[in-house]
Enzyme design. Sequence first.
Site, mmCIF file in Angstrom:
data_model
loop_
_atom_site.group_PDB
_atom_site.id
_atom_site.type_symbol
_atom_site.label_atom_id
_atom_site.label_comp_id
_atom_site.label_asym_id
_atom_site.label_seq_id
_atom_site.Cartn_x
_atom_site.Cartn_y
_atom_site.Cartn_z
ATOM 1 N N LYS A 183 -21.763 43.836 32.602
ATOM 2 C CA LYS A 183 -22.451 45.400 32.530
ATOM 3 C C LYS A 183 -22.954 45.324 31.306
ATOM 4 O O LYS A 183 -24.002 45.719 30.758
ATOM 5 C CB LYS A 183 -21.626 46.234 32.867
ATOM 6 C CG LYS A 183 -21.329 46.224 34.784
ATOM 7 C CD LYS A 183 -20.533 47.593 35.010
ATOM 8 C CE LYS A 183 -19.897 47.640 36.345
ATOM 9 N NZ LYS A 183 -19.034 48.562 36.902
ATOM 10 N N LYS B 294 -16.181 26.472 38.338
ATOM 11 C CA LYS B 294 -14.699 26.306 38.853
ATOM 12 C C LYS B 294 -14.254 24.913 39.606
ATOM 13 O O LYS B 294 -13.365 24.469 39.359
ATOM 14 C CB LYS B 294 -14.763 27.387 40.305
ATOM 15 C CG LYS B 294 -15.179 28.764 39.688
ATOM 16 C CD LYS B 294 -14.848 29.595 40.926
ATOM 17 C CE LYS B 294 -15.956 29.236 41.922
ATOM 18 N NZ LYS B 294 -17.296 29.906 41.335
ATOM 19 N N SER C 190 -18.625 52.310 40.679
ATOM 20 C CA SER C 190 -18.908 52.248 39.274
ATOM 21 C C SER C 190 -20.067 53.482 38.897
ATOM 22 O O SER C 190 -20.284 53.644 37.703
ATOM 23 C CB SER C 190 -19.405 51.102 38.746
ATOM 24 O OG SER C 190 -18.339 50.003 38.972
#
Length: 1089
Positions: A1024, A585, A981
Amino acid sequence: MNFLGAFLGGTRQTCTKLAVAEAGPSRLVHTTRRSRPWNALQRQAFSASTIAGFAGPSKALSSPRWMNMRANVRGKGEESEEVDNDEAGDVESSSNGDTSVRLDSANDGSGRGESSGSTPPSSSSGQNSDGSDPPDSPPPDPPSSPKSSTTISKQSVPEVYPQVLALPIARRPLFPGFYKAVVVRNPQVVAAIKEMMRRGQPYLGAFLLKDENVDSDIITDINLVHQVGVFAQITSVFAATGTDEKEEGLTAVLYPHRRIRITDLVKPRPDSTSPSTASVENVDKSHDQLPTPPTSPEPSDSEDIAKVHPAPLQTSFLQNYDISIANVENLVTQPYNKDDQYIRAFMSEIVSVFKDIAQLNPLFRDQITNFSINQVASNVFDEPDKLADFAAAVSTGEVQELQDVLESLVVDDRLRKALLVLKKELINAQLQSKLSRDVDSKIAKRQREYYLMEQLKGIKKELGMESDGKDKLIEKFKERAAKLKMPEHVRKVFDEELNKLQGLEPSASEANVTRNYLEWLTQIPWGQHSSENYSILNAQKVLDEDHYGLKDVKERILEFLAVGKLRGTVEGKIICLVGPPGVGKTSIGKSIARALNRQFFRFSVGGLTDVAEIKGHRRTYVGALPGKIIQALKRVGTENPLVLIDEIDKIGRGYNGDPASALLEMLDPEQNTNFLDHYLDVPVDLSRVLFVCTANVLDTISAPLLDRMEVLELSGYVTEEKLVIADKYLGPQAKEAAGLKNADITIDRASIDSLIKYYCRESGVRNLKKHIDKIYRKAALKLVQDLGEEVFPEEAALPEDVKQGEAKTVEKQDAPFIEPSVAETSTPKTESSSLGHEQGQSESERVVTTQERKPLQVPDTVHMQITPENLKDYVGPPVYHRDRLYTRPPPPGVSTGLGYLGNGSGAVMPIEATSMPGKGALQLTGKLGEVIRESAQIAVSWVKSHAYELGITNSPDEQFWTDRDIHVHMPEGSIGKEGPSAGTALLTAFVSLMTKTKVNPDIAMTGEISLVGQVLPVGGLKEKILAAHRAGIKTIIAPGANRADIEENVPDSVKTGIRFVYVEDVSEVLHEVFRGEPITERWKDTLSV
């Protein structure tokens, strides 16, 4: 004792005394009104005043002189002449020619060493030994010539005074011959002293208290005071009044005459109803308002007046007061020989010390002068005892030392102790003088330098060599302002402050504040900006050079630049880069600044709690400074820099305000055109500044602040991207940092892949960079150890000045050597000397140089390669051993979920459920968060409500599992787990447990469920899916709402080999998970898809 000469008989005389208020004997002057000159002035040995009374032949003194009665009839032809305004004596003549003295003063003998109101006697009372009044006796025979002769009655101090008022003295003792003023507060003691003055008996005993912190006017115990004190005469008294004008105490001036010792403490008798007091005959008020002594009984013819013995009558009236009365005895100085060599030696030394102190202390000089004037003896060596008392009286020694001088009756011992006290006084005076000289010299040096500098400035100014410092400063400010494009309101403030500075002195504090303000005001780049480059091709090149991947972020930045190219400006845009640590970043912000050709400034607000860091301090505070953004403008020198605000999600909030709220004005495009800093107090335009913020999460950023920013998410890098980044960026940087830039040392691609899979699974590449750095450091160490000093000699890398011995040296500062307690752990000393000793350096010095050390080149014959087989030797054993907990079909109640870890990486998380006898409770373990617990409750509720459709019960109303508990666990319990989740995976585990059906371990799922069975979308799918790909998962069940996200943002390389099943309802999840199982045949009728 010296007395005045007799005056001529028959002459009308006026007796007036002239008192000298100084230490030592007082002076008494008698004057007569006649044509001839005044009689000569004579000195008195004691401080008591001498009053001449001219007695007629008809009467003689027959009682104590302090009880002598005044004449009741005053002569008509009386004349008086005042010499002292305080007192005057009138000579009263009776018809038979008798004369006496009357003192006309409210404070008789004030400060003159005299008794108040009467003449102290030379002998004691005329009472008998039993205390009764003596019998009357005929007057003595008159002198042979009553008309022409004159009898002189002298005032003297009683030689024997066995019982006195005992007055305690605090802090320092009194010495004979030296005045002392004391304050008496006790009403009984005050009344007793007034009665003593009225009766003409102004004598008391003064004794030093042993405890200097005690302040009392009454001695309650003889052990509270030192036994040796002084017999003192009250020369004058003054009333001390308070704020309410009521008399609160008495100030008495005491003149000590001799040393006394207290032998017994006589208690007062408060129960006595008829105390024995001396009678007093009143004087006609028309003639005198002062009390006069009572008539004294005449002694018998056989008694001589000077030999009358004392009796208790003189102090019996004190029994009426609650005071301390003591029996005392006189202390006489032991005989001495003033010509003794020791005594004369002591006196000579004391006089020498006095001279030394007098040169240092002006106060001592004045005291010595007064003592010399009042000294009766012509030579100071004639009275050594008085010299010792004077030395102790004027010194500020210890109380006990002064008391020892007072108690000493041996002259040479007293001189020795006084000399000791005086020597200490000399040491203190010398030290004080030295300190005073040091301070004076420093002040004089500074003053001299100041005067010379001012003269030098004036000379240079007259010669035109140099102008005044303030003029140069003002000229500098004007030159700066002329180069800037200040707005009109800023120019007005600048002119006002500059005019203020011109009228202030450079040394004034306000001038320093104004100067600092003008420094900041003229260093802000008003109107100055850098030329911007909006070329899309240049920006694309810069971004590709600095970063690999991040396709969406790069595209958004190019869109941003394209709009700026068309508008000519990028005002009104605040970018917020959000992503896990290590994804680049901050480096993206640097790349944007390089692509736009803008100045770059970064500051972090993580943990910031003070609003003044953003808005600045008020100028009223000492050390006030503007805020960070104003400091940034001063640093970069342009008004259009790129300012990177790092860690904006970690900004704090303290008692000094909320910095997040202060950022609103700075980051709001509608407000930052007139940003007001507290220090500058003038509007500053920040609209041309490009703000780029970074954050790890958005949850902790306040909603108003987040609303003002455009969020760009950086989800992280996949394995293929990490491989390229390590090969193109991280590897060369780490190799150069380890000094192996030109060496043939490489890390093959398989080793990098092993690092990514088994050591560095984070979304970012920061941890991967650490491991690559570690590999090259280990390689450098192995290289140096294997080749040794022959290939890499230490002398070849030293700077030239160190080799030639021309380098400077400083004092060596080493850590203290601690002798090891265990012999086996100690390192034996080698005989080889260090390089510093070889160059002639001493053991206490260390060589320092300003030249850089030369790098050493690695030989071309060196070849080294890091492979997966030897990777463990460089980075240690793998951190992650396996990706899947179950490689074979697990028992019923176990499903596989996909989670997102806090470090930005994904993980395959198995969910285990089992049952046991109980009461139908649900137990959750594995460091689960509140959201996961709620998802488990929802899953259990859905399964129980659909038990009949799932084939768990035989009828819709049948109860089940009311006598059993369910336990749910997620392995790796030390890692916190949170998020929605795991809803579909939990429900699958419960159905598998209750139906006793196994779940295929190659199927993983993610998604949030609702209470009615809907599957809701989740985030972090890229990480994931990457974790599932790494674990060899073949089927992933995902929410249907995430289809577009997976197809667009997940690289095809990650999706290869994985079948995605998108579902909208939990029934679809169950049909897919339990496909081919017998239970699904019943679900076709009861659980429709």
